[in-house]
Every structure is written in structure tokens, then in C-alpha cells.
Design a protein around this motif. Structure first.
Motif, PDB file in Angstrom:
ATOM      1  N   LEU A 141      60.149  49.949  -7.643  1.00 27.49           N
ATOM      2  CA  LEU A 141      59.960  48.702  -6.925  1.00 27.49           C
ATOM      3  C   LEU A 141      58.615  48.764  -6.213  1.00 27.49           C
ATOM      4  O   LEU A 141      58.337  49.744  -5.514  1.00 27.49           O
ATOM      5  N   ARG A 142      57.780  47.735  -6.394  1.00 28.65           N
ATOM      6  CA  ARG A 142      56.491  47.647  -5.700  1.00 28.65           C
ATOM      7  C   ARG A 142      56.527  46.467  -4.747  1.00 28.65           C
ATOM      8  O   ARG A 142      56.888  45.362  -5.129  1.00 28.65           O
ATOM      9  N   ILE A 143      56.129  46.709  -3.505  1.00 27.25           N
ATOM     10  CA  ILE A 143      56.163  45.680  -2.480  1.00 27.25           C
ATOM     11  C   ILE A 143      54.765  45.537  -1.878  1.00 27.25           C
ATOM     12  O   ILE A 143      54.230  46.500  -1.311  1.00 27.25           O
ATOM     13  N   TRP A 165      50.060  48.323  -1.244  1.00 25.98           N
ATOM     14  CA  TRP A 165      51.483  48.099  -1.454  1.00 25.98           C
ATOM     15  C   TRP A 165      52.221  49.412  -1.310  1.00 25.98           C
ATOM     16  O   TRP A 165      51.622  50.479  -1.290  1.00 25.98           O
ATOM     17  N   VAL A 166      53.525  49.302  -1.168  1.00 27.91           N
ATOM     18  CA  VAL A 166      54.369  50.489  -1.104  1.00 27.91           C
ATOM     19  C   VAL A 166      55.191  50.514  -2.391  1.00 27.91           C
ATOM     20  O   VAL A 166      55.621  49.464  -2.882  1.00 27.91           O
ATOM     21  N   GLN A 205      52.266  42.640   9.886  1.00 24.29           N
ATOM     22  CA  GLN A 205      51.566  43.500  10.835  1.00 24.29           C
ATOM     23  C   GLN A 205      52.150  43.388  12.237  1.00 24.29           C
ATOM     24  O   GLN A 205      52.283  42.299  12.788  1.00 24.29           O
ATOM     25  N   ASP A 206      52.478  44.524  12.821  1.00 28.81           N
ATOM     26  CA  ASP A 206      52.920  44.592  14.207  1.00 28.81           C
ATOM     27  C   ASP A 206      51.671  44.451  15.075  1.00 28.81           C
ATOM     28  O   ASP A 206      50.703  45.185  14.907  1.00 28.81           O
ATOM     29  N   SER A 207      51.694  43.510  16.013  1.00 28.19           N
ATOM     30  CA  SER A 207      50.512  43.245  16.834  1.00 28.19           C
ATOM     31  C   SER A 207      50.159  44.421  17.751  1.00 28.19           C
ATOM     32  O   SER A 207      49.022  44.538  18.187  1.00 28.19           O
ATOM     33  N   VAL A 208      51.100  45.289  18.033  1.00 36.33           N
ATOM     34  CA  VAL A 208      50.846  46.436  18.898  1.00 36.33           C
ATOM     35  C   VAL A 208      50.292  47.614  18.104  1.00 36.33           C
ATOM     36  O   VAL A 208      49.281  48.208  18.463  1.00 36.33           O
ATOM     37  N   THR A 209      50.961  47.963  16.993  1.00 41.48           N
ATOM     38  CA  THR A 209      50.566  49.153  16.229  1.00 41.48           C
ATOM     39  C   THR A 209      49.571  48.848  15.119  1.00 41.48           C
ATOM     40  O   THR A 209      48.873  49.741  14.654  1.00 41.48           O
ATOM     41  N   GLY A 210      49.548  47.589  14.636  1.00 41.28           N
ATOM     42  CA  GLY A 210      48.687  47.228  13.508  1.00 41.28           C
ATOM     43  C   GLY A 210      49.259  47.654  12.170  1.00 41.28           C
ATOM     44  O   GLY A 210      48.593  47.551  11.151  1.00 41.28           O
ATOM     45  N   LEU A 211      50.495  48.144  12.166  1.00 44.29           N
ATOM     46  CA  LEU A 211      51.121  48.661  10.953  1.00 44.29           C
ATOM     47  C   LEU A 211      52.331  47.821  10.563  1.00 44.29           C
ATOM     48  O   LEU A 211      52.805  46.999  11.344  1.00 44.29           O
ATOM     49  N   ALA A 212      52.849  48.054   9.365  1.00 42.22           N
ATOM     50  CA  ALA A 212      54.101  47.443   8.910  1.00 42.22           C
ATOM     51  C   ALA A 212      55.223  48.461   9.074  1.00 42.22           C
ATOM     52  O   ALA A 212      55.003  49.663   8.966  1.00 42.22           O
ATOM     53  N   THR A 213      56.429  47.962   9.327  1.00 41.28           N
ATOM     54  CA  THR A 213      57.601  48.825   9.441  1.00 41.28           C
ATOM     55  C   THR A 213      58.554  48.505   8.302  1.00 41.28           C
ATOM     56  O   THR A 213      58.893  47.336   8.084  1.00 41.28           O
ATOM     57  N   ILE A 214      58.979  49.540   7.572  1.00 37.42           N
ATOM     58  CA  ILE A 214      59.882  49.364   6.435  1.00 37.42           C
ATOM     59  C   ILE A 214      61.064  50.309   6.625  1.00 37.42           C
ATOM     60  O   ILE A 214      60.888  51.479   6.976  1.00 37.42           O
ATOM     61  N   THR A 215      62.267  49.782   6.380  1.00 31.29           N
ATOM     62  CA  THR A 215      63.470  50.605   6.465  1.00 31.29           C
ATOM     63  C   THR A 215      64.161  50.603   5.104  1.00 31.29           C
ATOM     64  O   THR A 215      63.967  49.695   4.301  1.00 31.29           O
ATOM     65  N   THR A 216      64.968  51.632   4.853  1.00 31.12           N
ATOM     66  CA  THR A 216      65.765  51.699   3.633  1.00 31.12           C
ATOM     67  C   THR A 216      67.214  52.001   4.004  1.00 31.12           C
ATOM     68  O   THR A 216      67.480  52.649   5.012  1.00 31.12           O
ATOM     69  N   SER A 217      68.131  51.515   3.180  1.00 31.27           N
ATOM     70  CA  SER A 217      69.548  51.715   3.455  1.00 31.27           C
ATOM     71  C   SER A 217      69.990  53.148   3.186  1.00 31.27           C
ATOM     72  O   SER A 217      71.053  53.556   3.640  1.00 31.27           O
ATOM     73  N   GLN A 218      69.198  53.894   2.450  1.00 30.32           N
ATOM     74  CA  GLN A 218      69.489  55.311   2.187  1.00 30.32           C
ATOM     75  C   GLN A 218      68.191  56.017   1.829  1.00 30.32           C
ATOM     76  O   GLN A 218      67.226  55.381   1.410  1.00 30.32           O
ATOM     77  N   GLN A 219      68.175  57.318   1.998  1.00 31.72           N
ATOM     78  CA  GLN A 219      66.979  58.093   1.701  1.00 31.72           C
ATOM     79  C   GLN A 219      67.216  59.126   0.603  1.00 31.72           C
ATOM     80  O   GLN A 219      66.277  59.680   0.066  1.00 31.72           O
ATOM     81  N   THR A 220      68.460  59.370   0.239  1.00 35.51           N
ATOM     82  CA  THR A 220      68.791  60.350  -0.784  1.00 35.51           C
ATOM     83  C   THR A 220      68.324  59.860  -2.135  1.00 35.51           C
ATOM     84  O   THR A 220      68.620  58.735  -2.539  1.00 35.51           O
ATOM     85  N   ALA A 221      67.584  60.685  -2.848  1.00 37.40           N
ATOM     86  CA  ALA A 221      67.101  60.405  -4.211  1.00 37.40           C
ATOM     87  C   ALA A 221      66.173  59.205  -4.276  1.00 37.40           C
ATOM     88  O   ALA A 221      66.020  58.575  -5.309  1.00 37.40           O
ATOM     89  N   VAL A 222      65.515  58.881  -3.148  1.00 43.50           N
ATOM     90  CA  VAL A 222      64.560  57.790  -3.094  1.00 43.50           C
ATOM     91  C   VAL A 222      63.238  58.350  -2.579  1.00 43.50           C
ATOM     92  O   VAL A 222      63.196  59.049  -1.575  1.00 43.50           O
ATOM     93  N   THR A 223      62.147  58.061  -3.290  1.00 42.71           N
ATOM     94  CA  THR A 223      60.828  58.470  -2.856  1.00 42.71           C
ATOM     95  C   THR A 223      59.949  57.232  -2.687  1.00 42.71           C
ATOM     96  O   THR A 223      60.235  56.176  -3.257  1.00 42.71           O
ATOM     97  N   MET A 224      58.871  57.386  -1.910  1.00 43.90           N
ATOM     98  CA  MET A 224      57.977  56.254  -1.708  1.00 43.90           C
ATOM     99  C   MET A 224      56.551  56.741  -1.565  1.00 43.90           C
ATOM    100  O   MET A 224      56.317  57.902  -1.226  1.00 43.90           O
ATOM    101  N   ALA A 225      55.616  55.821  -1.841  1.00 50.11           N
ATOM    102  CA  ALA A 225      54.199  56.105  -1.669  1.00 50.11           C
ATOM    103  C   ALA A 225      53.511  54.812  -1.284  1.00 50.11           C
ATOM    104  O   ALA A 225      53.876  53.734  -1.750  1.00 50.11           O
ATOM    105  N   VAL A 226      52.514  54.908  -0.421  1.00 49.52           N
ATOM    106  CA  VAL A 226      51.671  53.766  -0.089  1.00 49.52           C
ATOM    107  C   VAL A 226      50.447  53.868  -0.977  1.00 49.52           C
ATOM    108  O   VAL A 226      49.792  54.914  -1.034  1.00 49.52           O
ATOM    109  N   VAL A 227      50.136  52.775  -1.683  1.00 51.50           N
ATOM    110  CA  VAL A 227      49.062  52.786  -2.672  1.00 51.50           C
ATOM    111  C   VAL A 227      48.020  51.747  -2.305  1.00 51.50           C
ATOM    112  O   VAL A 227      48.350  50.621  -1.946  1.00 51.50           O
ATOM    113  N   ARG A 228      46.770  52.130  -2.412  1.00 51.87           N
ATOM    114  CA  ARG A 228      45.644  51.201  -2.199  1.00 51.87           C
ATOM    115  C   ARG A 228      44.883  51.110  -3.510  1.00 51.87           C
ATOM    116  O   ARG A 228      44.580  52.122  -4.121  1.00 51.87           O
ATOM    117  N   ARG A 229      44.573  49.902  -3.901  1.00 55.75           N
ATOM    118  CA  ARG A 229      43.841  49.731  -5.160  1.00 55.75           C
ATOM    119  C   ARG A 229      42.505  49.107  -4.916  1.00 55.75           C
ATOM    120  O   ARG A 229      42.287  48.309  -4.090  1.00 55.75           O
TER     121      ARG A 229
END
Length: 85
Positions: free
Chosen positions: A52-54, A8-9, A61-85
Motif C-alpha cells: 500500500l502506498r500513501i 509517500w509512505v 501536516q501538524d502545525s507544531v511538529t511539521g510532520l504527519a502522524t500515521i497509526t496502524t491497527s497492528q504491527q506484526t508482519a507489517v513493515t513501512m518505509a518513507v520514500v521521496r522521489r
């Protein structure tokens, strides 16, 4: 980002406004339609940090890259991490 079970992200915000987080639908449904985008709202975090956990489902999954694409409306004062459990 990588997708799959137990991945999750996690977003955190200390911003004074809400942030829209959109996971782009890249997979294909059984009827041939593209998986719809999933939109989340990261709450205002200027008094206390907002989190927020997603889950990153295989349907994103994108069939070409094999990855997910995520966008945000702003980047100021926002951090993110991809977590595997």
C-alpha cells in the motif's frame, strides 16, 4: 514523518489479517475545521505480500511538529518505509 510533494509512505504486509492504516488529519480547512483522518486498508498478505502506498499531502501536516502522524491497527508482519522521489 516528513510530508510534501513526491513523498509517500509504503506499507507491506505478510499478515493473515487486514491492517488499518490511518493518517491523522492535523491541518485546518478554509472553514476552520480540522482535516479529517484518512483511513486505508492494507489487504491480507499471508499468501503473497500485500503493498500500500500513501501520499503524504501537506494537509496532514501538524502545525507544531511539521510532520504527519500515521497509526496502524497492528504491527506484526507489517513493515513501512518513507520514500521521496
Amino acid at each position: 514523518m516528513e510530508i510534501g510533494e513526491r513523498i509517500w509512505v509504503e506499507y507491506r504486509s505478510t499478515h493473515s489479517a487486514t491492517t488499518t492504516v490511518t493518517v491523522l488529519g492535523k491541518g485546518v480547512l478554509d472553514n476552520g475545521d480540522t482535516v479529517p483522518n484518512k483511513v486505508y486498508t492494507l489487504a491480507i498478505g499471508n499468501v503473497t505480500m500485500s503493498e500500500l502506498r500513501i501520499p503524504l499531502y501537506r494537509s496532514y501536516q501538524d502545525s507544531v511538529t511539521g510532520l504527519a502522524t500515521i497509526t496502524t491497527s497492528q504491527q506484526t508482519a507489517v513493515t513501512m518505509a518513507v520514500v521521496r522521489r
